[in-house]
Write a protein that holds these residues in place. Structure first.
Motif, PDB file in Angstrom:
ATOM      1  N   ALA A  76       0.826  -1.209   0.000  1.00 34.75           N
ATOM      2  CA  ALA A  76       0.000   0.000   0.000  1.00 34.75           C
ATOM      3  C   ALA A  76       0.860   1.258   0.000  1.00 34.75           C
ATOM      4  CB  ALA A  76      -0.941   0.002   1.210  1.00 34.75           C
ATOM      5  N   GLU A  77       1.925   1.245   0.770  1.00 36.71           N
ATOM      6  CA  GLU A  77       2.828   2.406   0.820  1.00 36.71           C
ATOM      7  C   GLU A  77       3.562   2.582  -0.496  1.00 36.71           C
ATOM      8  OE1 GLU A  77       6.903   3.770   3.176  1.00 36.71           O
ATOM      9  OE2 GLU A  77       5.604   2.240   4.092  1.00 36.71           O
ATOM     10  N   ALA A  78       4.000   1.471  -1.060  1.00 36.71           N
ATOM     11  CA  ALA A  78       4.725   1.530  -2.334  1.00 36.71           C
ATOM     12  C   ALA A  78       3.862   2.132  -3.434  1.00 36.71           C
ATOM     13  CB  ALA A  78       5.183   0.127  -2.732  1.00 36.71           C
ATOM     14  N   MET A  79       2.611   1.727  -3.505  1.00 31.63           N
ATOM     15  CA  MET A  79       1.713   2.254  -4.526  1.00 31.63           C
ATOM     16  C   MET A  79       1.443   3.738  -4.307  1.00 31.63           C
ATOM     17  SD  MET A  79       1.066  -0.127  -6.731  1.00 31.63           S
ATOM     18  CE  MET A  79       2.800  -0.530  -6.479  1.00 31.63           C
ATOM     19  N   ALA A  80       1.317   4.146  -3.054  1.00 29.71           N
ATOM     20  CA  ALA A  80       1.094   5.560  -2.749  1.00 29.71           C
ATOM     21  C   ALA A  80       2.301   6.396  -3.157  1.00 29.71           C
ATOM     22  CB  ALA A  80       0.799   5.737  -1.259  1.00 29.71           C
ATOM     23  N   ASN A  81       3.495   5.825  -3.067  1.00 30.75           N
ATOM     24  CA  ASN A  81       4.716   6.538  -3.448  1.00 30.75           C
ATOM     25  C   ASN A  81       4.743   6.900  -4.942  1.00 30.75           C
ATOM     26  OD1 ASN A  81       5.758   6.395  -0.859  1.00 30.75           O
ATOM     27  ND2 ASN A  81       6.961   4.545  -1.256  1.00 30.75           N
ATOM     28  N   LEU A  82       3.992   6.147  -5.745  1.00 33.90           N
ATOM     29  CA  LEU A  82       4.058   6.301  -7.193  1.00 33.90           C
ATOM     30  C   LEU A  82       3.077   7.337  -7.740  1.00 33.90           C
ATOM     31  CD1 LEU A  82       4.471   2.555  -8.276  1.00 33.90           C
ATOM     32  CD2 LEU A  82       6.251   4.275  -7.930  1.00 33.90           C
TER      33      LEU A  82
ATOM     34  N   PHE B  97      -8.612  13.018 -16.249  1.00 34.85           N
ATOM     35  CA  PHE B  97      -7.648  12.615 -15.232  1.00 34.85           C
ATOM     36  C   PHE B  97      -8.405  12.320 -13.942  1.00 34.85           C
ATOM     37  CE2 PHE B  97      -5.327  15.166 -18.248  1.00 34.85           C
ATOM     38  CZ  PHE B  97      -4.102  14.535 -18.374  1.00 34.85           C
ATOM     39  N   GLY B  98      -8.219  11.118 -13.409  1.00 36.37           N
ATOM     40  CA  GLY B  98      -8.879  10.733 -12.170  1.00 36.37           C
ATOM     41  C   GLY B  98      -8.138  11.269 -10.955  1.00 36.37           C
ATOM     42  N   ASP B  99      -8.407  10.655  -9.813  1.00 37.63           N
ATOM     43  CA  ASP B  99      -7.782  11.065  -8.552  1.00 37.63           C
ATOM     44  C   ASP B  99      -6.559  10.210  -8.257  1.00 37.63           C
ATOM     45  OD1 ASP B  99      -9.820  12.959  -8.003  1.00 37.63           O
ATOM     46  OD2 ASP B  99     -11.118  11.340  -7.301  1.00 37.63           O
ATOM     47  N   VAL B 100      -5.548  10.826  -7.665  1.00 35.31           N
ATOM     48  CA  VAL B 100      -4.379  10.060  -7.208  1.00 35.31           C
ATOM     49  C   VAL B 100      -4.857   8.983  -6.242  1.00 35.31           C
ATOM     50  CG1 VAL B 100      -2.183  10.147  -5.990  1.00 35.31           C
ATOM     51  CG2 VAL B 100      -2.857  12.052  -7.448  1.00 35.31           C
ATOM     52  N   ILE B 101      -4.408   7.757  -6.462  1.00 37.78           N
ATOM     53  CA  ILE B 101      -4.830   6.650  -5.591  1.00 37.78           C
ATOM     54  C   ILE B 101      -3.928   6.621  -4.359  1.00 37.78           C
ATOM     55  CG2 ILE B 101      -5.250   4.175  -5.407  1.00 37.78           C
ATOM     56  CD1 ILE B 101      -5.707   4.100  -8.396  1.00 37.78           C
ATOM     57  N   LYS B 102      -4.518   6.838  -3.213  1.00 33.80           N
ATOM     58  CA  LYS B 102      -3.772   6.903  -1.958  1.00 33.80           C
ATOM     59  C   LYS B 102      -3.634   5.508  -1.334  1.00 33.80           C
ATOM     60  CE  LYS B 102      -3.754  11.465  -2.098  1.00 33.80           C
ATOM     61  NZ  LYS B 102      -2.514  12.221  -2.366  1.00 33.80           N
TER      62      LYS B 102
ATOM     63  N   THR C 280      -3.638  -5.194  -1.774  1.00 37.67           N
ATOM     64  CA  THR C 280      -3.237  -6.225  -2.733  1.00 37.67           C
ATOM     65  C   THR C 280      -3.328  -5.662  -4.148  1.00 37.67           C
ATOM     66  OG1 THR C 280      -5.469  -7.105  -3.097  1.00 37.67           O
ATOM     67  CG2 THR C 280      -4.207  -8.016  -1.233  1.00 37.67           C
ATOM     68  N   PRO C 281      -2.603  -6.272  -5.104  1.00 32.29           N
ATOM     69  CA  PRO C 281      -2.722  -5.832  -6.500  1.00 32.29           C
ATOM     70  C   PRO C 281      -4.162  -5.906  -7.012  1.00 32.29           C
ATOM     71  CG  PRO C 281      -0.788  -7.214  -6.239  1.00 32.29           C
ATOM     72  CD  PRO C 281      -1.534  -7.283  -4.937  1.00 32.29           C
ATOM     73  N   GLU C 282      -4.889  -6.922  -6.564  1.00 35.17           N
ATOM     74  CA  GLU C 282      -6.267  -7.094  -7.034  1.00 35.17           C
ATOM     75  C   GLU C 282      -7.160  -5.950  -6.547  1.00 35.17           C
ATOM     76  OE1 GLU C 282      -3.973 -10.483  -7.637  1.00 35.17           O
ATOM     77  OE2 GLU C 282      -4.351  -9.513  -5.702  1.00 35.17           O
ATOM     78  N   GLU C 283      -6.980  -5.521  -5.296  1.00 33.24           N
ATOM     79  CA  GLU C 283      -7.751  -4.390  -4.776  1.00 33.24           C
ATOM     80  C   GLU C 283      -7.396  -3.117  -5.528  1.00 33.24           C
ATOM     81  OE1 GLU C 283      -7.205  -3.938  -0.575  1.00 33.24           O
ATOM     82  OE2 GLU C 283      -7.963  -5.940  -0.098  1.00 33.24           O
ATOM     83  N   PHE C 284      -6.115  -2.975  -5.827  1.00 31.03           N
ATOM     84  CA  PHE C 284      -5.657  -1.783  -6.537  1.00 31.03           C
ATOM     85  C   PHE C 284      -6.221  -1.751  -7.952  1.00 31.03           C
ATOM     86  CE2 PHE C 284      -2.808   1.310  -8.369  1.00 31.03           C
ATOM     87  CZ  PHE C 284      -2.539   2.163  -7.308  1.00 31.03           C
ATOM     88  N   VAL C 285      -6.194  -2.909  -8.620  1.00 29.04           N
ATOM     89  CA  VAL C 285      -6.758  -3.024  -9.973  1.00 29.04           C
ATOM     90  C   VAL C 285      -8.227  -2.615  -9.983  1.00 29.04           C
ATOM     91  CG1 VAL C 285      -7.538  -4.737 -11.664  1.00 29.04           C
ATOM     92  CG2 VAL C 285      -5.146  -4.706 -10.930  1.00 29.04           C
ATOM     93  N   ALA C 286      -8.964  -3.065  -8.981  1.00 24.76           N
ATOM     94  CA  ALA C 286     -10.392  -2.748  -8.915  1.00 24.76           C
ATOM     95  C   ALA C 286     -10.628  -1.237  -8.846  1.00 24.76           C
ATOM     96  CB  ALA C 286     -11.030  -3.447  -7.719  1.00 24.76           C
ATOM     97  N   GLU C 287      -9.769  -0.530  -8.104  1.00 26.50           N
ATOM     98  CA  GLU C 287      -9.915   0.923  -7.992  1.00 26.50           C
ATOM     99  C   GLU C 287      -9.534   1.622  -9.302  1.00 26.50           C
ATOM    100  OE1 GLU C 287     -10.414   4.883  -6.711  1.00 26.50           O
ATOM    101  OE2 GLU C 287     -11.350   2.958  -6.208  1.00 26.50           O
ATOM    102  N   VAL C 288      -8.482   1.147  -9.954  1.00 27.73           N
ATOM    103  CA  VAL C 288      -8.098   1.725 -11.250  1.00 27.73           C
ATOM    104  C   VAL C 288      -9.232   1.540 -12.257  1.00 27.73           C
ATOM    105  CG1 VAL C 288      -6.501   1.589 -13.208  1.00 27.73           C
ATOM    106  CG2 VAL C 288      -5.631   1.394 -10.866  1.00 27.73           C
TER     107      VAL C 288
END
Length: 370
Positions: free
Chosen positions: A224-230, A287-292, A297-305
């Protein structure tokens, strides 16, 4: 040592030499001839090619940096917008801050124009243009690779063989993206999955998200932190008309009827050309919102994208007309009806699905949320 030398865009100090080599490339000059002067008499090709070469040398004489090259590209972009679109609209770009590196994770309709329209919006807003992820399958001709890398493209090694080579390529790519965003403060554009969504259904490949995480995973950074860093921002690109729609439909139809489709050697180059010069109608880039943090998990992140890309997709009159025709209702868009008259009969249902699917996908998402 430059660990990204074989995949990164060209640096300013490399620009002049690369441009010189481009103009001296017969393949490059012949491609321009085919692009602009194919219908001219054959006996004129040699003198025209000579004039093209002289004109190009004059144009590149004062270009010594990537920014200067992109300013020249911007002038061509302005001309293309005037001649092939009725309007280009940018939504949500005001949410982006200057001096910050964003990873724009985008749906994918057109090989060249998707990142080009994102780039142009950033340029108009006074923001840094993007480094563009491009598959090595598009770089079979050296001049194409040079042009792309001059325009801040970096290479995704899709042709890597074997697990070890593939993992090394993904690791290098992940480190390059992370370095670009967090250290260089540069923006990145990358498609949500390999290849265009030819059927109009936008879906993120979890492997993309896992690749993003690879370099930070080595440093034991939680997902979760790694994805927020990006600073990942989902982007939805919507074309009223897809210049490559009939070609995409032909590929989909052949796959569905024969189970196979073999691309011609330079088919992707033709798609790039058709995407640039073809009529697009209205284009909307959202342009959507920055995902915080908050996605473990990758699957949860994919669902939000996917949620952002699909719900932010700007529905065009062509999408509504296609769905109406699928449902046996009359189309309210006479222009779309005229457009369909040019479509081969055996591809008509495939083309209708291509245009109707974004609306159907959005309706499905919105019904879940309500």
């Amino acid at each position: 040592m430059d660990q990204f030398h074989d995949i990164r865009p060209y640096n300013d100090e490399e620009v002049a030499e690369v441009l010189h080599n481009l103009v001296e490339s017969p393949d490059f000059i012949n491609t321009i001839m085919g692009f602009r002067f194919a219908k001219w008499p054959a006996f004129l090709h040699a003198p025209i090619a000579f004039c093209v070469k002289i004109a190009l040398k004059r144009q590149i004489a004062n270009i010594s940096s990537v920014d200067e090259f992109q300013m020249r590209v911007a002038s061509y972009m302005e001309r293309m917008i005037k001649t092939t679109t009725t309007n280009v609209e940018y939504r949500g770009i005001e949410k982006l801050a200057k001096g910050k590196g964003y990873l724009f994770l985008s749906n994918h309709r057109d090989i060249a124009m998707d990142p080009a329209f994102v780039n142009y919006g950033l340029y108009l807003a006074g923001l840094n243009t993007v480094r563009i992820a491009i598959g090595d399958n598009l770089l079979r001709r050296p001049f194409v690779s040079d042009l792309m890398r001059l325009n801040k493209s970096f290479i995704v090694k899709r042709s890597a063989n074997g697990i070890r080579e593939m993992m090394a390529a993904f690791g290098q790519l992940s480190a390059y993206i992370s370095t670009s965003l967090t250290k260089d403060k540069c923006n990145i554009w990358i498609a949500q999955k390999e290849g265009r969504a030819k059927d109009g259904l936008d879906q993120t490949d979890p492997a993309i998200i896992k690749m993003f995480y690879m370099s930070q995973k080595k440093e034991k950074v939680p997902f979760a932190e790694a994805m927020a860093n990006l600073n990942i921002v989902p982007v939805s690109i919507s074309y009223e008309y897809d210049p490559c729609a009939f070609e995409k439909a032909r590929e989909l139809h052949q796959k569905s009827t024969t189970g196979n489709y073999e691309k011609a050697e330079f088919e992707d180059i033709d798609s790039i050309k058709n995407g640039i010069v073809g009529q697009k109608g209205k284009v909307v880039v959202t342009f959507g919102d920055v995902i915080k943090e908050g996605f473990e998990t990758p699957e949860e992140f994919v669902a939000e994208v996917d949620r952002q890309i699909i719900t932010n997709y700007a529905i065009q009159p062509t999408n509504e007309a296609a769905l109406a025709l699928q449902q046996g209702l009359p189309s309210a868009d006479s222009a779309f009806s005229s457009y369909l008259e040019r479509c081969p009969d055996n591809l008509r249902e495939t083309v209708l699905a291509m245009y109707a699917n974004p609306l159907k996908q959005q309706q499905k998402f919105l019904s879940k949320e309500s």
